[in-house]
Design a protein around this motif. Sequence first.
Motif, short mmCIF file in Angstrom:
data_model
loop_
_atom_site.label_atom_id
_atom_site.label_comp_id
_atom_site.label_asym_id
_atom_site.label_seq_id
_atom_site.Cartn_x
_atom_site.Cartn_y
_atom_site.Cartn_z
N ALA A 194 56.88 4.12 -157.96
CA ALA A 194 56.82 5.14 -159.01
C ALA A 194 57.90 4.95 -160.06
CB ALA A 194 56.93 6.53 -158.40
N ALA A 195 59.07 4.46 -159.63
CA ALA A 195 60.18 4.16 -160.55
C ALA A 195 60.56 5.35 -161.42
CB ALA A 195 59.84 2.96 -161.43
N ASP A 196 60.64 6.54 -160.83
CA ASP A 196 60.98 7.71 -161.65
C ASP A 196 62.10 8.56 -161.05
OD1 ASP A 196 59.69 8.80 -159.50
OD2 ASP A 196 58.19 9.91 -160.64
N SER A 197 62.91 7.97 -160.16
CA SER A 197 64.01 8.73 -159.56
C SER A 197 65.17 8.87 -160.54
CB SER A 197 64.50 8.06 -158.27
OG SER A 197 64.98 6.76 -158.55
N ARG A 198 65.85 10.00 -160.46
CA ARG A 198 67.02 10.24 -161.32
C ARG A 198 68.08 10.99 -160.50
NH1 ARG A 198 66.32 9.27 -166.61
NH2 ARG A 198 68.15 10.49 -167.14
N PRO A 199 69.35 10.79 -160.84
CA PRO A 199 70.41 11.51 -160.13
C PRO A 199 70.43 12.97 -160.51
CG PRO A 199 71.35 10.29 -161.95
CD PRO A 199 69.90 9.89 -161.88
N THR A 200 70.99 13.78 -159.64
CA THR A 200 71.11 15.22 -159.89
C THR A 200 72.55 15.66 -159.71
OG1 THR A 200 70.51 15.63 -157.57
CG2 THR A 200 68.74 15.74 -159.20
N PRO A 201 72.95 16.78 -160.32
CA PRO A 201 74.33 17.27 -160.20
C PRO A 201 74.69 17.56 -158.74
CG PRO A 201 73.19 18.39 -161.98
CD PRO A 201 72.14 17.62 -161.24
N VAL A 202 75.92 17.26 -158.39
CA VAL A 202 76.41 17.51 -157.04
C VAL A 202 77.01 18.91 -156.99
CG1 VAL A 202 77.99 16.76 -155.23
CG2 VAL A 202 76.86 15.06 -156.69
N PRO A 203 76.42 19.83 -156.24
CA PRO A 203 76.93 21.20 -156.17
C PRO A 203 78.39 21.25 -155.72
CG PRO A 203 74.79 21.04 -155.12
CD PRO A 203 75.23 19.64 -155.39
N GLY A 204 79.15 22.11 -156.37
CA GLY A 204 80.55 22.26 -156.01
C GLY A 204 81.48 21.30 -156.72
N LEU A 205 80.91 20.23 -157.29
CA LEU A 205 81.73 19.26 -158.03
C LEU A 205 81.39 19.23 -159.51
CD1 LEU A 205 82.01 16.10 -155.74
CD2 LEU A 205 83.77 17.77 -156.28
N ILE A 206 80.13 19.42 -159.83
CA ILE A 206 79.70 19.30 -161.22
C ILE A 206 80.40 20.32 -162.11
CG2 ILE A 206 77.73 20.87 -161.02
CD1 ILE A 206 77.84 17.51 -162.97
N GLU A 207 80.81 21.45 -161.51
CA GLU A 207 81.51 22.48 -162.28
C GLU A 207 82.89 22.00 -162.74
OE1 GLU A 207 78.62 24.24 -159.43
OE2 GLU A 207 80.32 22.85 -159.26
N ARG A 208 83.46 21.06 -162.00
CA ARG A 208 84.80 20.56 -162.33
C ARG A 208 84.79 19.13 -162.86
NH1 ARG A 208 87.44 21.07 -156.70
NH2 ARG A 208 85.27 20.90 -156.05
N ILE A 209 83.75 18.37 -162.49
CA ILE A 209 83.66 16.97 -162.88
C ILE A 209 82.32 16.76 -163.57
CG2 ILE A 209 83.73 14.59 -162.06
CD1 ILE A 209 85.18 15.69 -159.55
N PRO A 210 82.30 16.70 -164.89
CA PRO A 210 81.04 16.66 -165.65
C PRO A 210 80.11 15.52 -165.27
CG PRO A 210 82.88 17.11 -167.10
CD PRO A 210 83.48 16.73 -165.79
N ASP A 211 80.65 14.39 -164.78
CA ASP A 211 79.79 13.26 -164.44
C ASP A 211 79.57 13.14 -162.93
OD1 ASP A 211 82.30 12.41 -163.71
OD2 ASP A 211 82.37 10.70 -165.09
N ALA A 212 79.71 14.25 -162.20
CA ALA A 212 79.48 14.25 -160.75
C ALA A 212 77.99 14.32 -160.47
CB ALA A 212 80.22 15.40 -160.08
N LEU A 213 77.31 13.20 -160.69
CA LEU A 213 75.88 13.07 -160.41
C LEU A 213 75.70 12.12 -159.24
CD1 LEU A 213 74.56 12.46 -164.05
CD2 LEU A 213 74.72 14.65 -162.84
N ALA A 214 74.58 12.26 -158.54
CA ALA A 214 74.29 11.36 -157.43
C ALA A 214 72.81 11.38 -157.10
CB ALA A 214 75.11 11.75 -156.19
N TYR A 215 72.34 10.29 -156.49
CA TYR A 215 70.98 10.21 -155.98
C TYR A 215 71.02 10.76 -154.56
CZ TYR A 215 70.02 7.14 -159.96
OH TYR A 215 69.87 6.62 -161.23
N GLN A 216 70.63 12.03 -154.41
CA GLN A 216 70.89 12.76 -153.18
C GLN A 216 69.67 12.84 -152.26
OE1 GLN A 216 73.39 16.43 -154.01
NE2 GLN A 216 73.01 15.81 -156.12
N VAL A 217 69.96 12.80 -150.97
CA VAL A 217 68.94 12.94 -149.94
C VAL A 217 68.66 14.42 -149.71
CG1 VAL A 217 68.43 12.61 -147.49
CG2 VAL A 217 69.55 10.78 -148.79
N THR A 218 67.41 14.77 -149.59
CA THR A 218 67.02 16.13 -149.23
C THR A 218 66.18 16.06 -147.96
OG1 THR A 218 65.02 16.04 -150.61
CG2 THR A 218 67.03 16.93 -151.62
N GLY A 219 66.23 17.13 -147.18
CA GLY A 219 65.43 17.19 -145.97
C GLY A 219 66.16 16.79 -144.72
#
Length: 396
Positions: free
Chosen positions: A33-58
């Motif tokens: 599909a080639a459509d994955s994108r990083p998302t903000p990391v909770p608890g860090l994005i508020e202090r670090i504007p570039d705190a993005l990551a490709y996160q596992v859910t589930g």
Amino acid sequence: MHSPDPLDVLVTGVGAVSCLGLGTDELWAGLKAADSRPTPVPGLIERIPDALAYQVTGVGSWSADATERQARATEFALHAAREAVADAGLTDVEIEDMAVVIGTAGGATGERDVDLGRDTGSSRAGDWSPMFAVSSVVSGEFGAFGTNLSVSNACAASGYALTMAMGMVRRGEADTVLVGGADALGTVPLSSFSRLGANDPKVCRPFDENRRGTVFGEGAAMLVVQSARTAGGRRRYGRLRGSAWSCDAYHPTAPDPAGEQLVRVAREALREARIAPEDIGLVIPHGTGTEQNDGLESRVLREVLEEHLDTVPLFSLKAFTGHSAGAAAAFAAVCAALIARHGEAPANVPLEQQDTGCDVWLPQNGPTSVPGVNTLINAYGFGGSNFSMVFEGEAL
């Protein structure tokens, strides 16, 4: 199909947990599909504007509060390991004798990844239990009594684990090895890379003219590797044909701009695999998205593969999953196995504009047919740890 050789190290099972989903079917579908994108990391994005990551859910849950985080890397490894063992169809006897070798950069450090100046009331204060226990927990889960090794040399960790597993099988020290890598997000690496200016604030875009750094991912990738005798008539993805290590001994974090050890390790992997540069049909590069890595690796590939590089496609994995640190090489190996099984490499995530200093071929307009191909895999880590491997896939 390749005739069995006593030195063959055959891949008979694979498993994965990634931002693309839980399992290798989900991983493959996400790559297509080639459509994955990083998302903000909770608890860090508020202090670090570039705190993005490709996160596992589930599997587990991320929290910047260490009291709520329970060794997610281990959870990822267990899920991927269960899939790989089931995929290989291992018997109870094979599982009991199975060796386990897992690479991880951070292990369970996320559990204690806290602001030491803040009283969290955590019961983990003063907890000195091992941080790198991923492999032992996995062995305990399966009741595996073979050799158990945990490897932790930064982002080359699971590459070194793969080489160890190959050696164990070839020397007759183990007939079956569960090998791979696992890593989870942590506040320290995310924050540190931000301070270094090494985070891309948008996406992980290796070889792109506008790349500004890497973006972390997380997850686990596991493989079951077996001797030819033990694999028997099992379905297999291919074999680990050759691998090598080297060390820059140049700088704690920066690669040696001369690239001599990167060239050396790739050539040594080809020599052990007993193949020539023209026999390589696919490259899964380290390709982190940092300016230094991508340009240097492109030059290294040109030196190693020479004019053959013009017709060898690269599959830029981290553009899909982010940089999974110690699990990166294992993810590349699992992807090489899936590409071999399907006979094609998915299209790369489209680049805005390819860096002219990265003279490599990144197909972006559809899958590339690569049946039964020899894939060169690279992984490099802080401290100058370098790994290259040749995976030979089997066309069905």
